[in-house]
Design a protein around this motif. Sequence first.
Motif, PDB file in Angstrom:
ATOM      1  N   GLU A   1      -0.505   8.799 -18.828  1.00  0.00           N
ATOM      2  CA  GLU A   1       0.777   8.999 -18.158  1.00  0.00           C
ATOM      3  C   GLU A   1       0.679   8.684 -16.666  1.00  0.00           C
ATOM      4  O   GLU A   1       1.547   8.019 -16.099  1.00  0.00           O
ATOM      5  N   ALA A   2      -0.392   9.160 -16.026  1.00  0.00           N
ATOM      6  CA  ALA A   2      -0.582   8.906 -14.590  1.00  0.00           C
ATOM      7  C   ALA A   2      -0.751   7.419 -14.322  1.00  0.00           C
ATOM      8  O   ALA A   2      -0.197   6.881 -13.354  1.00  0.00           O
ATOM      9  N   LYS A   3      -1.500   6.718 -15.187  1.00  0.00           N
ATOM     10  CA  LYS A   3      -1.682   5.276 -15.012  1.00  0.00           C
ATOM     11  C   LYS A   3      -0.373   4.530 -15.211  1.00  0.00           C
ATOM     12  O   LYS A   3      -0.058   3.603 -14.464  1.00  0.00           O
ATOM     13  N   ALA A   4       0.404   4.936 -16.226  1.00  0.00           N
ATOM     14  CA  ALA A   4       1.695   4.285 -16.472  1.00  0.00           C
ATOM     15  C   ALA A   4       2.644   4.510 -15.296  1.00  0.00           C
ATOM     16  O   ALA A   4       3.348   3.589 -14.860  1.00  0.00           O
ATOM     17  N   GLU A   5       2.644   5.721 -14.758  1.00  0.00           N
ATOM     18  CA  GLU A   5       3.498   6.023 -13.605  1.00  0.00           C
ATOM     19  C   GLU A   5       3.052   5.224 -12.386  1.00  0.00           C
ATOM     20  O   GLU A   5       3.878   4.704 -11.631  1.00  0.00           O
ATOM     21  N   ALA A   6       1.736   5.112 -12.191  1.00  0.00           N
ATOM     22  CA  ALA A   6       1.209   4.330 -11.066  1.00  0.00           C
ATOM     23  C   ALA A   6       1.626   2.867 -11.201  1.00  0.00           C
ATOM     24  O   ALA A   6       2.000   2.228 -10.210  1.00  0.00           O
ATOM     25  N   GLU A   7       1.563   2.320 -12.412  1.00  0.00           N
ATOM     26  CA  GLU A   7       1.984   0.936 -12.636  1.00  0.00           C
ATOM     27  C   GLU A   7       3.479   0.768 -12.369  1.00  0.00           C
ATOM     28  O   GLU A   7       3.902  -0.232 -11.791  1.00  0.00           O
ATOM     29  N   ALA A   8       4.273   1.748 -12.791  1.00  0.00           N
ATOM     30  CA  ALA A   8       5.723   1.683 -12.538  1.00  0.00           C
ATOM     31  C   ALA A   8       6.003   1.718 -11.034  1.00  0.00           C
ATOM     32  O   ALA A   8       6.856   0.978 -10.531  1.00  0.00           O
ATOM     33  N   ILE A   9       5.282   2.563 -10.320  1.00  0.00           N
ATOM     34  CA  ILE A   9       5.445   2.643  -8.860  1.00  0.00           C
ATOM     35  C   ILE A   9       5.024   1.330  -8.216  1.00  0.00           C
ATOM     36  O   ILE A   9       5.695   0.818  -7.312  1.00  0.00           O
ATOM     37  N   LYS A  10       3.921   0.761  -8.698  1.00  0.00           N
ATOM     38  CA  LYS A  10       3.433  -0.514  -8.169  1.00  0.00           C
ATOM     39  C   LYS A  10       4.476  -1.617  -8.375  1.00  0.00           C
ATOM     40  O   LYS A  10       4.750  -2.406  -7.471  1.00  0.00           O
ATOM     41  N   ALA A  11       5.087  -1.643  -9.561  1.00  0.00           N
ATOM     42  CA  ALA A  11       6.120  -2.640  -9.841  1.00  0.00           C
ATOM     43  C   ALA A  11       7.337  -2.427  -8.939  1.00  0.00           C
ATOM     44  O   ALA A  11       7.930  -3.384  -8.434  1.00  0.00           O
ATOM     45  N   GLU A  12       7.688  -1.164  -8.717  1.00  0.00           N
ATOM     46  CA  GLU A  12       8.826  -0.856  -7.848  1.00  0.00           C
ATOM     47  C   GLU A  12       8.522  -1.240  -6.403  1.00  0.00           C
ATOM     48  O   GLU A  12       9.383  -1.744  -5.692  1.00  0.00           O
ATOM     49  N   GLU A  13       7.276  -0.994  -5.957  1.00  0.00           N
ATOM     50  CA  GLU A  13       6.871  -1.403  -4.607  1.00  0.00           C
ATOM     51  C   GLU A  13       7.028  -2.910  -4.441  1.00  0.00           C
ATOM     52  O   GLU A  13       7.508  -3.381  -3.411  1.00  0.00           O
ATOM     53  N   LYS A  14       6.599  -3.657  -5.463  1.00  0.00           N
ATOM     54  CA  LYS A  14       6.700  -5.116  -5.405  1.00  0.00           C
ATOM     55  C   LYS A  14       8.167  -5.541  -5.338  1.00  0.00           C
ATOM     56  O   LYS A  14       8.533  -6.410  -4.541  1.00  0.00           O
ATOM     57  N   ALA A  15       8.992  -4.915  -6.163  1.00  0.00           N
ATOM     58  CA  ALA A  15      10.420  -5.242  -6.158  1.00  0.00           C
ATOM     59  C   ALA A  15      11.045  -4.896  -4.809  1.00  0.00           C
ATOM     60  O   ALA A  15      11.849  -5.676  -4.267  1.00  0.00           O
ATOM     61  N   LEU A  16      10.675  -3.745  -4.267  1.00  0.00           N
ATOM     62  CA  LEU A  16      11.219  -3.347  -2.965  1.00  0.00           C
ATOM     63  C   LEU A  16      10.745  -4.285  -1.858  1.00  0.00           C
ATOM     64  O   LEU A  16      11.519  -4.616  -0.946  1.00  0.00           O
ATOM     65  N   ALA A  17       9.488  -4.712  -1.930  1.00  0.00           N
ATOM     66  CA  ALA A  17       8.967  -5.643  -0.919  1.00  0.00           C
ATOM     67  C   ALA A  17       9.726  -6.960  -0.981  1.00  0.00           C
ATOM     68  O   ALA A  17      10.041  -7.551   0.057  1.00  0.00           O
ATOM     69  N   GLN A  18      10.025  -7.416  -2.196  1.00  0.00           N
ATOM     70  CA  GLN A  18      10.794  -8.658  -2.338  1.00  0.00           C
ATOM     71  C   GLN A  18      12.206  -8.481  -1.788  1.00  0.00           C
ATOM     72  O   GLN A  18      12.722  -9.354  -1.089  1.00  0.00           O
ATOM     73  N   ARG A  19      12.830  -7.344  -2.089  1.00  0.00           N
ATOM     74  CA  ARG A  19      14.181  -7.077  -1.568  1.00  0.00           C
ATOM     75  C   ARG A  19      14.159  -6.993  -0.047  1.00  0.00           C
ATOM     76  O   ARG A  19      15.057  -7.498   0.625  1.00  0.00           O
TER      77      ARG A  19
END
Length: 153
Positions: free
Chosen positions: A47-65
């Motif tokens: 669960e922690a790894k999946a959440e970390a991956e989701a946060i990482k993906a969101e960080e990437k999306a936010l950086a692109q935005r």
Amino acid sequence: MSNLFDYDKAIDECMDEEGNVIDAELKAYLEEYRDEAIEGIAMGIKEAKAEAEAIKAEEKALAQRRKVRENKANGLTKYLSDYLAGRKFSTPKVAISYRKSEAVEVASEASIPDEFRIPQPDKVDKVGLKKALKGGAVIEGVSLVERQNILIR
């Protein structure tokens, strides 16, 4: 039990020195709960790894935005600066003014004297060049240009 090692210790106490089981029911009970604890910890890790991956993906999306918004702001700033060409503008919501700045532009780094190079890695000392140019030095391929920088408040 507070940790997995406590389960192992309690399970070991269900056996004698020769490895014979003294209390099979308690041993089976402890092993079952130990296995459930292991499973719970493993599920927490997943669960922690999946959440970390989701946060990482969101960080990437936010950086692109963010990058898109920064590029838009830079493009609009250049457009407005070019249009106003140094003229001030003011309304109750916004005030546009300018401040002067100077920047050194180098046409050819090969012509820069060694005294204006910064070692490791080799860089041009633009601060030193600017000071020399303001002091009256003439250096081939280098000029002092005045710019208008827009300020939006």
